[in-house]
Motif scaffolding. Structure first.
Motif, PDB file in Angstrom:
ATOM      1  N   ARG A 245       0.810  -1.220   0.000  1.00 24.91           N
ATOM      2  CA  ARG A 245       0.000   0.000   0.000  1.00 24.91           C
ATOM      3  C   ARG A 245       0.847   1.277   0.000  1.00 24.91           C
ATOM      4  O   ARG A 245       0.472   2.267  -0.628  1.00 24.91           O
ATOM      5  N   THR A 246       1.939   1.322   0.733  1.00 21.53           N
ATOM      6  CA  THR A 246       2.775   2.528   0.804  1.00 21.53           C
ATOM      7  C   THR A 246       4.241   2.139   0.691  1.00 21.53           C
ATOM      8  O   THR A 246       4.655   1.061   1.129  1.00 21.53           O
ATOM      9  N   ILE A 247       5.025   3.044   0.095  1.00 20.77           N
ATOM     10  CA  ILE A 247       6.479   2.869  -0.001  1.00 20.77           C
ATOM     11  C   ILE A 247       7.119   4.197   0.360  1.00 20.77           C
ATOM     12  O   ILE A 247       6.707   5.256  -0.137  1.00 20.77           O
ATOM     13  N   SER A 248       8.133   4.160   1.210  1.00 16.79           N
ATOM     14  CA  SER A 248       8.833   5.374   1.616  1.00 16.79           C
ATOM     15  C   SER A 248      10.329   5.110   1.614  1.00 16.79           C
ATOM     16  O   SER A 248      10.804   4.145   2.211  1.00 16.79           O
ATOM     17  N   LEU A 249      11.075   5.961   0.920  1.00 16.45           N
ATOM     18  CA  LEU A 249      12.532   5.878   0.873  1.00 16.45           C
ATOM     19  C   LEU A 249      13.091   7.048   1.673  1.00 16.45           C
ATOM     20  O   LEU A 249      12.832   8.207   1.338  1.00 16.45           O
ATOM     21  N   VAL A 250      13.866   6.761   2.704  1.00 12.82           N
ATOM     22  CA  VAL A 250      14.364   7.798   3.610  1.00 12.82           C
ATOM     23  C   VAL A 250      15.861   7.991   3.399  1.00 12.82           C
ATOM     24  O   VAL A 250      16.644   7.057   3.513  1.00 12.82           O
ATOM     25  N   ASN A 251      16.220   9.223   3.059  1.00  9.27           N
ATOM     26  CA  ASN A 251      17.617   9.610   2.842  1.00  9.27           C
ATOM     27  C   ASN A 251      18.356   8.652   1.891  1.00  9.27           C
ATOM     28  O   ASN A 251      19.439   8.147   2.213  1.00  9.27           O
ATOM     29  N   PRO A 252      17.797   8.396   0.725  1.00  5.18           N
ATOM     30  CA  PRO A 252      18.516   7.510  -0.207  1.00  5.18           C
ATOM     31  C   PRO A 252      19.696   8.232  -0.858  1.00  5.18           C
ATOM     32  O   PRO A 252      19.624   9.430  -1.153  1.00  5.18           O
ATOM     33  N   LYS A 253      20.765   7.485  -1.051  1.00  8.30           N
ATOM     34  CA  LYS A 253      21.926   7.978  -1.807  1.00  8.30           C
ATOM     35  C   LYS A 253      22.139   7.006  -2.958  1.00  8.30           C
ATOM     36  O   LYS A 253      22.357   5.811  -2.743  1.00  8.30           O
ATOM     37  N   ILE A 254      22.063   7.526  -4.162  1.00  5.25           N
ATOM     38  CA  ILE A 254      22.166   6.698  -5.367  1.00  5.25           C
ATOM     39  C   ILE A 254      23.383   7.137  -6.160  1.00  5.25           C
ATOM     40  O   ILE A 254      23.545   8.333  -6.446  1.00  5.25           O
ATOM     41  N   ASN A 255      24.218   6.189  -6.489  1.00  2.00           N
ATOM     42  CA  ASN A 255      25.439   6.473  -7.241  1.00  2.00           C
ATOM     43  C   ASN A 255      25.371   5.705  -8.557  1.00  2.00           C
ATOM     44  O   ASN A 255      25.711   4.529  -8.626  1.00  2.00           O
ATOM     45  N   ALA A 256      24.916   6.369  -9.615  1.00  2.00           N
ATOM     46  CA  ALA A 256      24.723   5.725 -10.920  1.00  2.00           C
ATOM     47  C   ALA A 256      25.920   6.025 -11.819  1.00  2.00           C
ATOM     48  O   ALA A 256      26.291   7.176 -12.001  1.00  2.00           O
ATOM     49  N   LYS A 257      26.487   4.965 -12.387  1.00  2.00           N
ATOM     50  CA  LYS A 257      27.669   5.115 -13.238  1.00  2.00           C
ATOM     51  C   LYS A 257      27.478   4.398 -14.563  1.00  2.00           C
ATOM     52  O   LYS A 257      26.847   3.343 -14.618  1.00  2.00           O
ATOM     53  N   VAL A 258      28.040   4.991 -15.612  1.00  2.00           N
ATOM     54  CA  VAL A 258      28.147   4.316 -16.903  1.00  2.00           C
ATOM     55  C   VAL A 258      29.613   4.412 -17.314  1.00  2.00           C
ATOM     56  O   VAL A 258      30.163   5.512 -17.408  1.00  2.00           O
ATOM     57  N   LEU A 259      30.254   3.264 -17.529  1.00  3.68           N
ATOM     58  CA  LEU A 259      31.650   3.262 -17.934  1.00  3.68           C
ATOM     59  C   LEU A 259      31.788   3.671 -19.393  1.00  3.68           C
ATOM     60  O   LEU A 259      30.808   3.776 -20.129  1.00  3.68           O
ATOM     61  N   GLN A 260      33.011   3.898 -19.816  1.00  8.66           N
ATOM     62  CA  GLN A 260      33.246   4.327 -21.190  1.00  8.66           C
ATOM     63  C   GLN A 260      32.804   3.280 -22.200  1.00  8.66           C
ATOM     64  O   GLN A 260      32.470   3.613 -23.336  1.00  8.66           O
ATOM     65  N   ASN A 261      32.778   2.020 -21.800  1.00  3.82           N
ATOM     66  CA  ASN A 261      32.312   0.980 -22.720  1.00  3.82           C
ATOM     67  C   ASN A 261      30.794   0.830 -22.718  1.00  3.82           C
ATOM     68  O   ASN A 261      30.254  -0.057 -23.368  1.00  3.82           O
ATOM     69  N   GLY A 262      30.074   1.702 -21.981  1.00  5.08           N
ATOM     70  CA  GLY A 262      28.617   1.684 -21.959  1.00  5.08           C
ATOM     71  C   GLY A 262      28.011   0.814 -20.880  1.00  5.08           C
ATOM     72  O   GLY A 262      26.786   0.794 -20.707  1.00  5.08           O
ATOM     73  N   LYS A 263      28.829   0.102 -20.110  1.00  4.28           N
ATOM     74  CA  LYS A 263      28.299  -0.766 -19.053  1.00  4.28           C
ATOM     75  C   LYS A 263      27.853   0.077 -17.871  1.00  4.28           C
ATOM     76  O   LYS A 263      28.595   0.926 -17.384  1.00  4.28           O
ATOM     77  N   ALA A 264      26.612  -0.162 -17.403  1.00  2.00           N
ATOM     78  CA  ALA A 264      26.024   0.630 -16.329  1.00  2.00           C
ATOM     79  C   ALA A 264      25.984  -0.184 -15.040  1.00  2.00           C
ATOM     80  O   ALA A 264      25.711  -1.389 -15.058  1.00  2.00           O
ATOM     81  N   ASN A 265      26.228   0.492 -13.923  1.00  2.00           N
ATOM     82  CA  ASN A 265      26.244  -0.250 -12.646  1.00  2.00           C
ATOM     83  C   ASN A 265      24.844  -0.569 -12.134  1.00  2.00           C
ATOM     84  O   ASN A 265      24.687  -1.344 -11.199  1.00  2.00           O
ATOM     85  N   TRP A 266      23.812   0.049 -12.728  1.00  2.23           N
ATOM     86  CA  TRP A 266      22.453  -0.294 -12.296  1.00  2.23           C
ATOM     87  C   TRP A 266      21.869  -1.471 -13.100  1.00  2.23           C
ATOM     88  O   TRP A 266      20.743  -1.896 -12.842  1.00  2.23           O
ATOM     89  N   ASP A 267      22.609  -1.994 -14.028  1.00  5.75           N
ATOM     90  CA  ASP A 267      22.141  -3.150 -14.796  1.00  5.75           C
ATOM     91  C   ASP A 267      22.409  -4.405 -13.969  1.00  5.75           C
ATOM     92  O   ASP A 267      23.362  -5.151 -14.191  1.00  5.75           O
ATOM     93  N   ILE A 268      21.549  -4.625 -12.969  1.00  5.35           N
ATOM     94  CA  ILE A 268      21.770  -5.711 -12.013  1.00  5.35           C
ATOM     95  C   ILE A 268      20.675  -6.770 -12.090  1.00  5.35           C
ATOM     96  O   ILE A 268      20.518  -7.580 -11.181  1.00  5.35           O
ATOM     97  N   ALA A 269      19.886  -6.719 -13.178  1.00  2.38           N
ATOM     98  CA  ALA A 269      18.862  -7.757 -13.343  1.00  2.38           C
ATOM     99  C   ALA A 269      19.549  -9.098 -13.579  1.00  2.38           C
ATOM    100  O   ALA A 269      20.487  -9.204 -14.366  1.00  2.38           O
ATOM    101  N   PRO A 270      19.100 -10.163 -12.892  1.00  3.38           N
ATOM    102  CA  PRO A 270      19.749 -11.467 -13.058  1.00  3.38           C
ATOM    103  C   PRO A 270      19.496 -12.040 -14.435  1.00  3.38           C
ATOM    104  O   PRO A 270      18.450 -11.811 -15.042  1.00  3.38           O
ATOM    105  N   THR A 271      20.482 -12.774 -14.934  1.00  6.41           N
ATOM    106  CA  THR A 271      20.342 -13.445 -16.224  1.00  6.41           C
ATOM    107  C   THR A 271      19.813 -14.855 -15.990  1.00  6.41           C
ATOM    108  O   THR A 271      20.451 -15.679 -15.346  1.00  6.41           O
TER     109      THR A 271
END
Length: 918
Positions: A110-136
């Motif tokens: 019913r409710t979702i609350s995120l308190v003081n989140p710190k998000i560090n999103a990176k994309v390397l020079q080869n295009g690989k992103a650190n948020w691409d964490i979906a399992p294969t």
């Protein structure tokens, strides 16, 4: 009646008690179950490490929902992003329908609350992103992903019926190194309210960002900007259609109102949105000027009006752009910074942009007017462009004169600038005429000149442009003259730039050819003067190019530099009389027969540097060198230090002819396990000093010929495969002995060389004892293996061309010599350390003696002051003065002894290093 009341109260009490007990026990009873669900879902839903401090469950504060809170939730990457924190929350709170949790059939969120989140999103020079964490895995895309596991192993769904979603005080860093974009968000608060369980519902969104910074290609477009967005949406969740009702978007002082709808039925996004500025003061426009080009606007006096509106209508997907347009008008506006005498007056702008729905190629840009006056100097521009996939029709001009010295009277500037920029350029015609070389059909003429330009800045060397003249024509831009001084360097260029219009409009290939001349080019100073993106606050910004120092050559450049450089300073190299051609094309820099003098010799080089894959830049060169000084070469090149440390204590000059290929690291240095080379090195005369191998041979043979030997006419062929050096058999001729050496050396400098010596029998007798029946020849051939480290070579497995008995005797003799050498080295090392200890003790003793003398002198002077005091008050003051004097003397003594201890440690350390090197 009373009995019934009592019964009712009793029942009510029991019910309340049961409820209270349930409220207390439910979190405890279901904590394990929910913890299992959370852990299972975390491990199943992402390829990352999920950590949290604790799981808290409550019902009192969230009744009738069940509150679940993960404390200190961290999501940490794996593999490439190992130990790289992607997300960190102080708390992640979820409100669950209590009944759904108890039944276990379906978990209702019913409710979702995120308190003081710190998000560090990176994309390397080869295009690989650190948020691409979906399992294969092999799960079908059509299967529902939102499931939980019951104890029996059956998969149970959970669903979201959100009524509230909120983010409190988020901080987000976005670092895309593939496109050189960096953004930082601080103080982001977001709240969404609505009943998402209904098919049609009203949604309220309130969001704001305290500080937003955006940097692209080292240009700061937004610097700690303030954003706010309040919206009321009518949401058709079945058809994914969202209609705007009351909406305000604010960035700095620019406030926009908009209406319309956005619909997302599938992968397409269908929209029909209109927006307009609700504030019409000119200052709102100024607040949007990129931070790189405008200082703090607080207190700026402004006048004038502006109007701004636009639209976006149509379908957006991977191949289609919606129709869009903007209309900007600024009339009779001005601005003036406080405390500055100058102003910008008569600002008038009329700009219309309209783009048709489709590929995005069909667009009309109509900047019919752009006028302003700076300290009485007018500047006018016009650009009308009708663009399509087939052609681009242009009509424009730029005319004006800017006195750069007057800019400091108009805007706050840290840099000091002076000089004059004059422009008078007109152009009109179709790009197709340029491409078809129908230059007579395209009008482009005029000039741009810079005279007596001077800029002084604390971050870079002084820049002086004495004169620059650019002449424009349809075919090319002629750089008639460019004379400049940057710090200690002078630069002189002449040449032409072709295809500049297609490059500017379509990012086509830019071609150019220049004559580049300099009498002094200090590349160290120029590199140190480049502006860097530095950290302004610990949490706000970081260097956008920190990932790699590799130099990128733009792929759409085709430029040739014919160089004539009298003196170049690069790193610790003094290069003189550099002549040759440098070409830039397709992401590659090529050196064509570049000739120059360095290290007391001469080098001729051809080759290329390939930057197409910045994660693995590649260098490929062929070079010929003549007469390079060996010690200077050793100091200048890391590869020589790595592969041939013997050069550190060698003298003479070398010549070489070789080819080389290698990948480069982020410091533009060779990656040694990818280094491949083949070639030869020669020298007329090489002297080798303090070499362990030759010192050993000198002791073993009792011959000074091996002490600091000098060898003439040396020629060595070599090959390097993936960093492993193979030295072909090489002859070293001493006055009486011929030495042949060859073998391999790996990346850790471990050696495996064959040593062969032919020496006079009189010298060999020191190795070969008098063996009965041994007819001593004039010369003896002795072989051995050189193993161990290049820094600590060891000679083993001696062999001779005489009898086995002699071989055994040689082995015994060599072992004796080895022991003698070891004992001699130990004795010398001990003597070095003993002498150093004596010096260190003397330094410490002298410091203690001087300190004791200071203290004694302070006590003596203090006692005299006390003695001279003729009354109790004076005596008390004298005693305090004495204490202070003695205390200061003790502090000075302690400081002297501390420095002496450091000096003594240094003496011991240096002596130990010398002893280790024996």
């Amino acid at each position: 009646m009373k009995k019934g009341v009592k019964k009712g109260l009793k029942i009510s009490g029991i019910v309340i008690a049961v409820l209270l007990i349930a409220i207390i026990l439910i979190p405890i009873i279901f904590k394990g179950k929910i913890l299992k669900i959370v852990q299972q879902e975390a491990s199943n839903s992402m390829n990352a490490v999920v950590e949290f401090k604790d799981l808290n469950i409550s019902i009192i504060s969230t009744f009738p929902n069940l509150g679940v809170e993960l404390e200190m939730l961290n999501i940490i990457g794996k593999d490439t992003f190992a130990n790289d924190t992607l997300v960190k929350f102080d708390a992640f709170k979820v409100g669950l329908n209590l009944k759904s949790v108890m039944s276990g059939n379906e978990i209702d969120v019913r409710t979702i609350s995120l308190v003081n989140p710190k998000i560090n999103a990176k994309v390397l020079q080869n295009g690989k992103a650190n948020w691409d964490i979906a399992p294969t895995d092999s799960t079908s895309a059509d299967e529902p992903a939102d499931t939980t596991q019951t104890d029996g192993g059956e998969s149970k769904p959970y669903k979201v019926k959100l009524k509230k979603f909120e983010i409190k005080n988020a901080e987000i860093t976005f670092d895309d190194r593939s496109s050189d974009v960096y953004a930082h968000i601080k103080g982001w608060n977001f709240e969404l309210k609505g009943d998402l369980a209904e098919d049609i519902t009203d949604i309220e969104i309130e969001t704001g960002i305290e500080l937003l910074t955006v940097i692209s290609e080292n240009v700061k477009y937004l610097n700690e900007a303030n954003l706010k967005f309040d919206s009321e949406l009518s949401a058709d969740l079945v058809n994914s259609k969202y209609t705007f009702k009351n909406n305000i978007f604010k960035i700095n002082d620019l406030v926009l109102g908009f209406d319309g709808f956005v619909q997302m039925p599938d992968s397409n996004i269908v929209m029909d949105i209109k927006f307009n500025a609700t504030e019409t003061q000119f200052k709102s426009v100024l607040s949007m000027i990129p931070a790189a080009y405008a200082k703090d606007l607080d207190g700026v006096k402004t006048a004038g009006k502006f109007a701004f509106n636009g639209y976006a209508k149509g379908t957006f997907n991977a191949v289609n752009m919606p129709a869009f347009g903007i209309d900007l008008s600024v009339s009779e506006s001005r601005f003036q910074y406080p405390d500055l005498p100058g102003s910008v007056e008569n600002i008038n702008i009329d700009l219309k942009v309209d783009a048709q729905e489709g590929s995005g190629d069909d667009m009309k840009i109509n900047l019919s007017k752009a006028h302003l006056e700076m300290m009485g100097n007018p500047l006018d521009a016009k650009l009308i462009a009708n663009m399509s996939a087939a052609d681009i029709d242009l009509d424009g001009m730029l005319k004006g004169k800017i006195n750069l010295a007057s800019l400091k009277d108009i805007v706050p500037m840290e840099e000091q600038m002076s000089g004059t920029v004059t422009s008078d350029v007109v152009y009109k015609g179709k790009l197709s005429d340029i491409e078809a070389e129908r230059y007579e059909a395209f009008q482009a003429q005029g000039l741009l000149s810079i005279e007596n330009f001077l800029m002084k800045s604390a971050d870079m060397p002084d820049v002086k442009i004495l004169k620059t003249i650019l002449n424009f024509s349809p075919q090319y831009i002629q750089l008639q003259q460019f004379d400049a001084n940057i710090g200690k360097s002078d630069l002189h260029l002449q040449g032409r730039i072709d295809n500049f219009i297609a490059y500017a409009l379509r990012n086509d290939m830019l071609k150019g050819s220049f004559e580049f001349q300099s009498n002094n080019l200090d590349l160290n100073e120029l590199a140190g003067g480049e502006a860097e993106t530095t950290t302004e606050t610990e949490s706000t910004e970081q260097t956008t190019s920190e990932s790699s120092g590799a130099v990128e050559i733009p792929k759409n450049l085709d430029v040739v530099l014919n160089t004539d450089l009298k003196k170049v300073l690069y790193d610790n190299l003094d290069i003189t009389n550099m002549l040759g051609k440098v070409s830039l094309h397709g992401g590659i820099a090529e050196l064509n027969n570049l000739v120059f003098n360095l290290l007391d010799g001469k080098m001729q080089m051809s080759g290329k540097y390939d930057s197409n894959d910045l994660s693995k830049p590649k260098a490929e060169f062929a070079m010929m060198v003549q007469g390079l000084d060996i010690p200077k070469t050793y100091q200048a090149f890391v590869s020589i230090q790595k592969l041939a440390p013997v050069a550190e204590k060698s003298v003479g000059k070398i010549s070489a002819n070789l080819t080389m290929t290698t990948l480069l690291d982020k410091e533009m240095m060779p990656v040694f396990n990818t280094l491949n080379s083949i070639g030869s090195i020669s020298s007329d005369n090489i002297g080798i000093k303090e070499n362990k191998l030759f010192n050993f041979l000198a002791t073993a043979t009792k011959s000074d010929e091996f002490k600091n030997p000098t060898m003439k006419n040396v020629k060595a062929d070599f090959e390097i495969k993936n960093g492993i050096l193979e030295l072909k058999p090489t002859d070293l001729n001493l006055s009486k002995t011929k030495i042949t050496v060859g073998g391999t050396q790996d990346l850790d400098m471990n050696m495996d060389f064959d040593l062969a010596m032919t020496m006079p029998a009189t010298m060999a007798l020191n190795l070969i004892p008098d063996v009965p029946g041994f007819d001593k020849p004039d010369h003896v051939e002795i072989s051995a293996d050189i193993v161990g480290s290049n820094l600590d070579p060891q000679v083993k497995n001696f062999r001779t061309n005489v009898t086995d008995g002699v071989k055994e005797a040689v082995t015994e003799k060599v072992e004796e010599v080895v022991e003698e050498v070891k004992e001699d080295v130990k004795a010398k090392a001990k003597q070095l350390l003993d002498d150093a200890q004596k010096k260190a003790d003397a330094v410490l003793a002298a410091a203690k003696k001087a300190g004791d003398k200071l203290i004694a002198e302070a006590e003596k002077q203090g006692n005299e002051l006390v003695k001279k005091a003729n009354n109790p008050i004076a005596k008390k003051a004298a005693e305090e003065t004495k204490k202070k004097m003695v205390k200061e003397a003790k502090e000075k003594s302690a400081d002297m002894q501390k420095k002496a201890k450091a000096e003594a440690d240094k003496i011991i350390k240096e002596a130990q290093a010398k002893a280790d090197a024996l």
